[in-house]
Write a protein that holds these residues in place. Structure first.
Motif, PDB file in Angstrom:
ATOM      1  N   MET A   1       0.836  -1.195   0.000  1.00 25.89           N
ATOM      2  CA  MET A   1       0.000   0.000   0.000  1.00 25.89           C
ATOM      3  C   MET A   1       0.871   1.245   0.000  1.00 25.89           C
ATOM      4  O   MET A   1       1.903   1.298   0.662  1.00 25.89           O
ATOM      5  N   LYS A   2       0.454   2.253  -0.758  1.00 23.60           N
ATOM      6  CA  LYS A   2       1.147   3.533  -0.777  1.00 23.60           C
ATOM      7  C   LYS A   2       0.217   4.603  -0.210  1.00 23.60           C
ATOM      8  O   LYS A   2      -0.966   4.637  -0.536  1.00 23.60           O
ATOM      9  N   ALA A   3       0.765   5.457   0.636  1.00 28.13           N
ATOM     10  CA  ALA A   3      -0.043   6.531   1.214  1.00 28.13           C
ATOM     11  C   ALA A   3       0.787   7.806   1.278  1.00 28.13           C
ATOM     12  O   ALA A   3       1.948   7.776   1.705  1.00 28.13           O
ATOM     13  N   THR A   4       0.195   8.903   0.802  1.00 31.91           N
ATOM     14  CA  THR A   4       0.870  10.207   0.880  1.00 31.91           C
ATOM     15  C   THR A   4      -0.080  11.218   1.498  1.00 31.91           C
ATOM     16  O   THR A   4      -1.296  11.120   1.349  1.00 31.91           O
ATOM     17  N   TRP A   5       0.495  12.176   2.208  1.00 32.23           N
ATOM     18  CA  TRP A   5      -0.288  13.206   2.892  1.00 32.23           C
ATOM     19  C   TRP A   5       0.170  14.582   2.437  1.00 32.23           C
ATOM     20  O   TRP A   5       1.361  14.877   2.412  1.00 32.23           O
ATOM     21  N   GLU A   6      -0.799  15.406   2.053  1.00 30.23           N
ATOM     22  CA  GLU A   6      -0.478  16.774   1.627  1.00 30.23           C
ATOM     23  C   GLU A   6      -1.424  17.743   2.328  1.00 30.23           C
ATOM     24  O   GLU A   6      -2.646  17.640   2.212  1.00 30.23           O
ATOM     25  N   LYS A   7      -0.818  18.671   3.057  1.00 27.48           N
ATOM     26  CA  LYS A   7      -1.626  19.664   3.767  1.00 27.48           C
ATOM     27  C   LYS A   7      -2.084  20.732   2.782  1.00 27.48           C
ATOM     28  O   LYS A   7      -1.298  21.231   1.976  1.00 27.48           O
ATOM     29  N   ILE A   8      -3.374  21.082   2.841  1.00 27.83           N
ATOM     30  CA  ILE A   8      -3.888  22.114   1.937  1.00 27.83           C
ATOM     31  C   ILE A   8      -4.287  23.371   2.700  1.00 27.83           C
ATOM     32  O   ILE A   8      -4.359  24.452   2.134  1.00 27.83           O
ATOM     33  N   GLU A   9      -4.578  23.220   3.991  1.00 29.29           N
ATOM     34  CA  GLU A   9      -4.829  24.355   4.874  1.00 29.29           C
ATOM     35  C   GLU A   9      -4.218  24.021   6.223  1.00 29.29           C
ATOM     36  O   GLU A   9      -3.611  22.956   6.392  1.00 29.29           O
ATOM     37  N   LYS A  10      -4.399  24.921   7.208  1.00 28.35           N
ATOM     38  CA  LYS A  10      -3.769  24.706   8.512  1.00 28.35           C
ATOM     39  C   LYS A  10      -4.075  23.339   9.104  1.00 28.35           C
ATOM     40  O   LYS A  10      -3.187  22.594   9.493  1.00 28.35           O
ATOM     41  N   ASN A  11      -5.358  23.004   9.204  1.00 33.58           N
ATOM     42  CA  ASN A  11      -5.740  21.747   9.849  1.00 33.58           C
ATOM     43  C   ASN A  11      -6.412  20.783   8.876  1.00 33.58           C
ATOM     44  O   ASN A  11      -7.078  19.837   9.303  1.00 33.58           O
ATOM     45  N   LEU A  12      -6.244  21.019   7.608  1.00 38.08           N
ATOM     46  CA  LEU A  12      -6.919  20.219   6.587  1.00 38.08           C
ATOM     47  C   LEU A  12      -5.916  19.753   5.544  1.00 38.08           C
ATOM     48  O   LEU A  12      -5.028  20.506   5.133  1.00 38.08           O
ATOM     49  N   GLY A  13      -6.050  18.492   5.139  1.00 37.60           N
ATOM     50  CA  GLY A  13      -5.143  17.964   4.126  1.00 37.60           C
ATOM     51  C   GLY A  13      -5.800  16.838   3.356  1.00 37.60           C
ATOM     52  O   GLY A  13      -6.922  16.418   3.656  1.00 37.60           O
ATOM     53  N   VAL A  14      -5.082  16.346   2.361  1.00 40.96           N
ATOM     54  CA  VAL A  14      -5.579  15.253   1.524  1.00 40.96           C
ATOM     55  C   VAL A  14      -4.672  14.042   1.678  1.00 40.96           C
ATOM     56  O   VAL A  14      -3.451  14.135   1.536  1.00 40.96           O
ATOM     57  N   LEU A  15      -5.293  12.913   1.979  1.00 41.31           N
ATOM     58  CA  LEU A  15      -4.593  11.642   2.099  1.00 41.31           C
ATOM     59  C   LEU A  15      -4.867  10.842   0.835  1.00 41.31           C
ATOM     60  O   LEU A  15      -6.013  10.526   0.530  1.00 41.31           O
ATOM     61  N   GLU A  16      -3.812  10.557   0.051  1.00 41.41           N
ATOM     62  CA  GLU A  16      -3.962   9.760  -1.174  1.00 41.41           C
ATOM     63  C   GLU A  16      -3.467   8.352  -0.907  1.00 41.41           C
ATOM     64  O   GLU A  16      -2.358   8.155  -0.407  1.00 41.41           O
ATOM     65  N   VAL A  17      -4.302   7.360  -1.243  1.00 34.88           N
ATOM     66  CA  VAL A  17      -3.976   5.968  -0.921  1.00 34.88           C
ATOM     67  C   VAL A  17      -4.167   5.089  -2.156  1.00 34.88           C
ATOM     68  O   VAL A  17      -5.155   5.237  -2.888  1.00 34.88           O
ATOM     69  N   GLU A  18      -3.205   4.187  -2.354  1.00 43.66           N
ATOM     70  CA  GLU A  18      -3.336   3.177  -3.408  1.00 43.66           C
ATOM     71  C   GLU A  18      -3.071   1.814  -2.783  1.00 43.66           C
ATOM     72  O   GLU A  18      -2.038   1.582  -2.156  1.00 43.66           O
ATOM     73  N   VAL A  19      -4.032   0.890  -2.975  1.00 46.33           N
ATOM     74  CA  VAL A  19      -3.980  -0.434  -2.354  1.00 46.33           C
ATOM     75  C   VAL A  19      -3.771  -1.494  -3.426  1.00 46.33           C
ATOM     76  O   VAL A  19      -4.356  -1.422  -4.508  1.00 46.33           O
ATOM     77  N   GLU A  20      -2.940  -2.496  -3.106  1.00 48.57           N
ATOM     78  CA  GLU A  20      -2.593  -3.533  -4.056  1.00 48.57           C
ATOM     79  C   GLU A  20      -3.818  -4.300  -4.557  1.00 48.57           C
ATOM     80  O   GLU A  20      -4.807  -4.461  -3.838  1.00 48.57           O
ATOM     81  N   ALA A  21      -3.719  -4.799  -5.814  1.00 48.00           N
ATOM     82  CA  ALA A  21      -4.829  -5.514  -6.449  1.00 48.00           C
ATOM     83  C   ALA A  21      -5.181  -6.797  -5.707  1.00 48.00           C
ATOM     84  O   ALA A  21      -6.343  -7.211  -5.689  1.00 48.00           O
ATOM     85  N   ASP A  22      -4.168  -7.440  -5.083  1.00 51.92           N
ATOM     86  CA  ASP A  22      -4.480  -8.693  -4.390  1.00 51.92           C
ATOM     87  C   ASP A  22      -5.343  -8.453  -3.146  1.00 51.92           C
ATOM     88  O   ASP A  22      -6.158  -9.305  -2.762  1.00 51.92           O
ATOM     89  N   ARG A  23      -5.222  -7.285  -2.517  1.00 47.39           N
ATOM     90  CA  ARG A  23      -6.073  -6.970  -1.377  1.00 47.39           C
ATOM     91  C   ARG A  23      -7.489  -6.651  -1.844  1.00 47.39           C
ATOM     92  O   ARG A  23      -8.464  -6.894  -1.127  1.00 47.39           O
ATOM     93  N   VAL A  24      -7.591  -6.082  -3.052  1.00 48.74           N
ATOM     94  CA  VAL A  24      -8.911  -5.856  -3.651  1.00 48.74           C
ATOM     95  C   VAL A  24      -9.587  -7.201  -3.897  1.00 48.74           C
ATOM     96  O   VAL A  24     -10.772  -7.391  -3.592  1.00 48.74           O
ATOM     97  N   ALA A  25      -8.804  -8.164  -4.436  1.00 49.61           N
ATOM     98  CA  ALA A  25      -9.350  -9.494  -4.704  1.00 49.61           C
ATOM     99  C   ALA A  25      -9.809 -10.164  -3.416  1.00 49.61           C
ATOM    100  O   ALA A  25     -10.875 -10.796  -3.372  1.00 49.61           O
ATOM    101  N   SER A  26      -9.031 -10.016  -2.348  1.00 45.12           N
ATOM    102  CA  SER A  26      -9.397 -10.602  -1.061  1.00 45.12           C
ATOM    103  C   SER A  26     -10.683  -9.978  -0.520  1.00 45.12           C
ATOM    104  O   SER A  26     -11.547 -10.676   0.016  1.00 45.12           O
TER     105      SER A  26
END
Length: 446
Positions: A1-26
């Protein structure tokens, strides 16, 4: 799994996540096992439809939402831990990709715990008053003890007065129609306690045992039940009996009854010492509050509304628990006080904001000062709790661990140790004696 965090305001941000295909299959497998139990396919019993036939009939897409519901909470938690953020509200999730054989991609807009910029927190000055027990305070305490040990005696003759307990039946109606919660039998009402609708208790004062009266009151415009707000109500009241407090005499016999002392003079001397200890503890609490408030004012922090709302919920829950311990509940309190839930929450708003701010500042100071909570600290707390609840330390530990409260206990100990550090490094400034007190002292000296 890949996860990145980017702050867009003081207390607010965007968490981007990509999960492997085998976990989707499970996740799809788990979703199939859940859904197939309810699937109706001719020729197959429920729960026995082969996967290829199920997907051919319903489409693999029919499993997507259940699979997302299964997979999203666990990968979101993992992503939060991986990026080392502290969410304080539910995330706004945007699913970007989810399909069989592909990775799972989503973005989550997350409100996080705010950063705190500390100001001066060591050496802050706080005003403290000299702690002593006056004769008036001792007299007031003795009066309270009299009240506590008073006996309720039924008054055979005479009218009910403020402070009496009136045992009554009442049957309320609006426009001749009874309303929910408006009836009770042999209800013990302390007159003057202001627990009923304004105007009700005043009209019971003056009634005698056996009296009947139609008590007319108007519900407040802000009453929580909209159908009753502002309406004139009539309560048919019957007085069964009136009870009045009989105060014991303040003498040596009283001292023997309520203490281990033989005389009132000895008891008063001991009581004065108790009051002094109590006042010293209260003074310490006041000093703690002043130190924390000053340190908090010196810091800079922008508090998310979600944290304030969460604290108000906690305060409402605590208030309801306290009411239940007194034989009431929140619904009854709102009914008697004429307030709405929203109005009560609004009253708590400033206090909730202050609590959140103070806790955030104290947490930051704990980090700056590397304050640690040891196992010895936790064991001491558990021993205190075990002694208080008359249970073993292991029972208390297991209970807190099972309901997830052991972490809260650790945080509480950390905050307390932080406050102790602030107190040790604060400077006391004695409150100047008032002009009236100084003049009185001069008279006594002369």
């Amino acid at each position: 799994m890949k996860a990145t965090w980017e702050k867009i305001e003081k207390n607010l941000g965007v968490l981007e996540v990509e999960v492997e295909a085998d976990r989707v299959a499970s996740a799809l497998d788990k979703a199939y096992n859940k859904v197939v139990k309810k699937a109706n396919v001719p020729g197959f019993r429920k729960g026995k439809v082969p996967r290829p036939i199920f997907e051919a009939r319903y489409g693999v897409e029919s499993l997507y939402q259940d699979a997302i519901d299964i997979l999203l909470p666990e990968v979101y938690t993992e992503a939060v831990n991986e990026t080392d953020i502290f969410p304080v509200d539910r995330p706004e999730v945007d699913i970007e990709q989810f399909a069989k054989g592909e990775t799972f991609k989503f973005k989550a807009k997350v409100t996080v715990k705010p950063e705190v910029t500390l100001g001066d927190y060591k050496g802050v000055e706080v005003e403290v008053a000299k702690v002593e027990v006056s004769e008036d305070e001792l007299t007031e305490e003795l009066k309270r003890l009299q009240e506590r040990h008073a006996e309720l005696a039924v008054i055979e003759e005479g009218a009910a007065a403020s402070g009496d307990i009136a045992v009554i039946d009442f049957d309320g109606s609006v426009d001749g129609v009874p309303f929910e919660g408006g009836q009770a039998e042999r209800y013990s009402l302390e007159l003057g306690s202001n627990t009923f609708i304004p105007g009700f208790e005043e009209q019971v004062i003056g009634l005698s045992t056996g009296d009947f009266k139609d008590v007319e009151v108007t519900f407040p415009e802000s009453y929580h039940a909209e159908e009753l707000a502002g309406k004139l109500a009539v309560f048919k009241v019957k007085v069964h009996e009136i009870k009045r407090k009989q105060l014991p005499e303040l003498d040596d016999e009283f001292a023997k009854d309520v203490s281990e002392f033989e005389t009132l003079a000895e008891y008063k001397e001991d009581l004065k010492k108790e009051l002094l200890v109590r006042k010293e503890q209260e003074a310490k609490g006041v000093k703690e509050g002043k130190v924390v408030d000053k340190v908090s004012e010196n810091a800079e922090v922008e508090i998310p509304q979600a944290m304030v709302d969460s604290e108000i919920e906690n305060m409402m829950r605590d208030f309801d628990n306290r009411l239940r311990n007194q034989g009431m509940n929140l619904e009854m309190f709102l009914s008697f006080s004429g307030q709405t839930t929203g109005e009560l929450q609004e009253q708590m708003k400033d206090d909730a904001q202050k609590r959140v701010r103070n806790n955030l500042v104290l947490e930051q100071i704990a980090k700056e000062e590397n304050i640690e909570v040891t196992e010895e600290d936790i064991n001491k707390e558990l021993e205190t709790m075990a002694d208080s609840y008359k249970r073993s330390v292991e029972e208390i530990r297991n209970l807190l661990t099972s309901n997830g409260s052991i972490g809260s206990l650790r945080e509480e100990v950390s905050l307390r140790k932080t406050i102790e550090l602030l107190l040790e490094n604060s400077k006391e400034v004695e409150v100047a004696e008032s002009t009236e007190e100084a003049a009185e002292d001069n008279k006594e000296d002369k």
